[in-house]
Scaffold this active site. Sequence first.
Site, PDB file in Angstrom:
ATOM      1  N   SER A   1      -5.969   0.197  -0.524  1.00  0.00           N
ATOM      2  CA  SER A   1      -6.450  -1.133  -0.168  1.00  0.00           C
ATOM      3  C   SER A   1      -7.974  -1.069  -0.183  1.00  0.00           C
ATOM      4  CB  SER A   1      -5.938  -1.549   1.207  1.00  0.00           C
ATOM      5  OG  SER A   1      -6.378  -2.854   1.481  1.00  0.00           O
TER       6      SER A   1
ATOM      7  N   THR B   1       0.836  -1.205   0.000  1.00  0.00           N
ATOM      8  CA  THR B   1       0.000   0.000   0.000  1.00  0.00           C
ATOM      9  C   THR B   1       0.867   1.250   0.000  1.00  0.00           C
ATOM     10  OG1 THR B   1      -1.525  -1.270   1.368  1.00  0.00           O
ATOM     11  CG2 THR B   1      -1.970   1.059   1.155  1.00  0.00           C
TER      12      THR B   1
ATOM     13  N   CYS C   1      -6.102   0.917  10.965  1.00  0.00           N
ATOM     14  CA  CYS C   1      -4.708   0.525  10.716  1.00  0.00           C
ATOM     15  C   CYS C   1      -3.797   0.919  11.875  1.00  0.00           C
ATOM     16  CB  CYS C   1      -4.233   1.190   9.428  1.00  0.00           C
ATOM     17  SG  CYS C   1      -2.482   0.951   9.123  1.00  0.00           S
TER      18      CYS C   1
ATOM     19  N   ASP D   1      -5.880  -4.125  -6.394  1.00  0.00           N
ATOM     20  CA  ASP D   1      -5.854  -2.820  -5.730  1.00  0.00           C
ATOM     21  C   ASP D   1      -5.134  -1.805  -6.622  1.00  0.00           C
ATOM     22  OD1 ASP D   1      -7.238  -3.449  -3.469  1.00  0.00           O
ATOM     23  OD2 ASP D   1      -5.490  -3.744  -2.188  1.00  0.00           O
TER      24      ASP D   1
END
Length: 403
Positions: free
Chosen positions: A286, A243, A352, A393
Site C-alpha cells: 500500500s 494488500t 496498521c 498499488d
Amino acid sequence: MASGAPSFPFSRASGPEPPAEFAKLRATNPVSQVKLFDGSLAWLVTKHKDVCFVATSEKLSKVRTRQGFPELSASGKQAAKAKPTFVDMDPPEHMHQRSMVEPTFTPEAVKNLQPYIQRTVDDLLEQMKQKGCANGPVDLVKEFALPVPSYIIYTLLGVPFNDLEYLTQQNAIRTNGSSTAREASAANQELLDYLAILVEQRLVEPKDDIISKLCTEQVKPGNIDKSDAVQIAFLLLVAGNATMVNMIALGVATLAQHPDQLAQLKANPSLAPQFVEELCRYHTASALAIKRTAKEDVMIGDKLVRANEGIIASNQSANRDEEVFENPDEFNMNRKWPPQDPLGFGFGDHRCIAEHLAKAELTTVFSTLYQKFPDLKVAVPLGKINYTPLNRDVGIVDLPVIF
C-alpha cells in the site's frame, strides 16, 4: 507553492519496481511539491525520518474534510464526505473508536488464533492438491492467496462459513486490478448491504465475533450508530485484504526470483518470520498510506509547510531509504536490520491495527506452502508475470503455478 510540480501518484517503473522518481527525490529534494488529479498541490515526503515525523506530528491532521487534505482521485474526494471511521480521525476520537476493535488484534489474541490460521492454510492447500495441476497450471491468487486472508477476517467478523465463498468473490471484484470502477462500486455496495444485515442479526442474536461485540458493547448503549458498526466492519474487511492477497502472491514471485533464498526457506521454514519482515519492506503493497493536512505552519525536513497545505508521506519510498537500509533495492531476507523500523505497516498511532494478524498469516503461509509443495514453481516466465497496472498499488492479478 511551486508551479511545474510533477503529477502524482507516480507510476511504478516496471512490474514490481517502485517509481523511479522516489530515489531521485530522496537524493535531491526529499520534501517537494507534487500536483494531484484536480490540479491542487501537496507536499511529498520521501525519506524515512521525515515520513516518521509526518506519521507522529500533532501539528498535522488525518481528518479528510479539513482544508487542503490531499485526495488522490475523484472517488477519494467523494469518499472523504462519508462519515469517518477511526483511520480518518485525530485524537482523542481516533483512539476511542480504535480501542473498540483493538482487543481482537493484540499479539495475545493473534496467538490464540494461530491454530485457526494454520488450519485455514492447510485446508486451502489440501483443496489445491486435490484439484492438482494435471490439466494445466493453477492460479495461486484465486485458489490460495485470495481466500486465506478473506476467510480469516470474515470469520473474525462473524460471517457464517456458508457465505465465505460468495463474499470472497465480491471482494475479488472490488480489489482485482482488472475490474471496472462500476463493477468495483457494485461489489462495495454488496458487501456493505451484507454487513448491514449481519449487524441487524447480531443486535438480536449476538455471538462471539467482532460485529457482535460492536453491537453489544457500542451500538446498544448508544456509543455509536448501527451505520458506524457497518462502516467499522467494512473497514476491517477491506483495509488489509487486497494488500494481503498481493503480499502472498508477491512473496511467491520474489522467491522464484531468488532461488538461493527459496532453498534456505525450504530447508528451514522457521526462517519465515524474517522472510516476511523483508517482504513487507521490499514490496510496500500500500504505497500511499500516510496523508495529512497541516493544522498550523510546520517544518518538515528543510521545508516550511503552511497551515492547510496537504502532505503525502510515502512509506514505500521510506522503505528504500539508502540512509537507513543497506542496499535497499536488494531483496535479502538475511539482512541485518537497523534500529529504525521498516514502515510497511505505517508508523505511530495510526500504524496498521492488524499488523500482528497480517504477519501471523504471512508467516504461516510461507512456513507451510513449500513444505506442502516443495516443487511449486511459477508456470510463466518471470518477466511475463501479470502485475497490477503500473499506476496502481503493486500486486499480481493472477499467478499460474505448477506443483
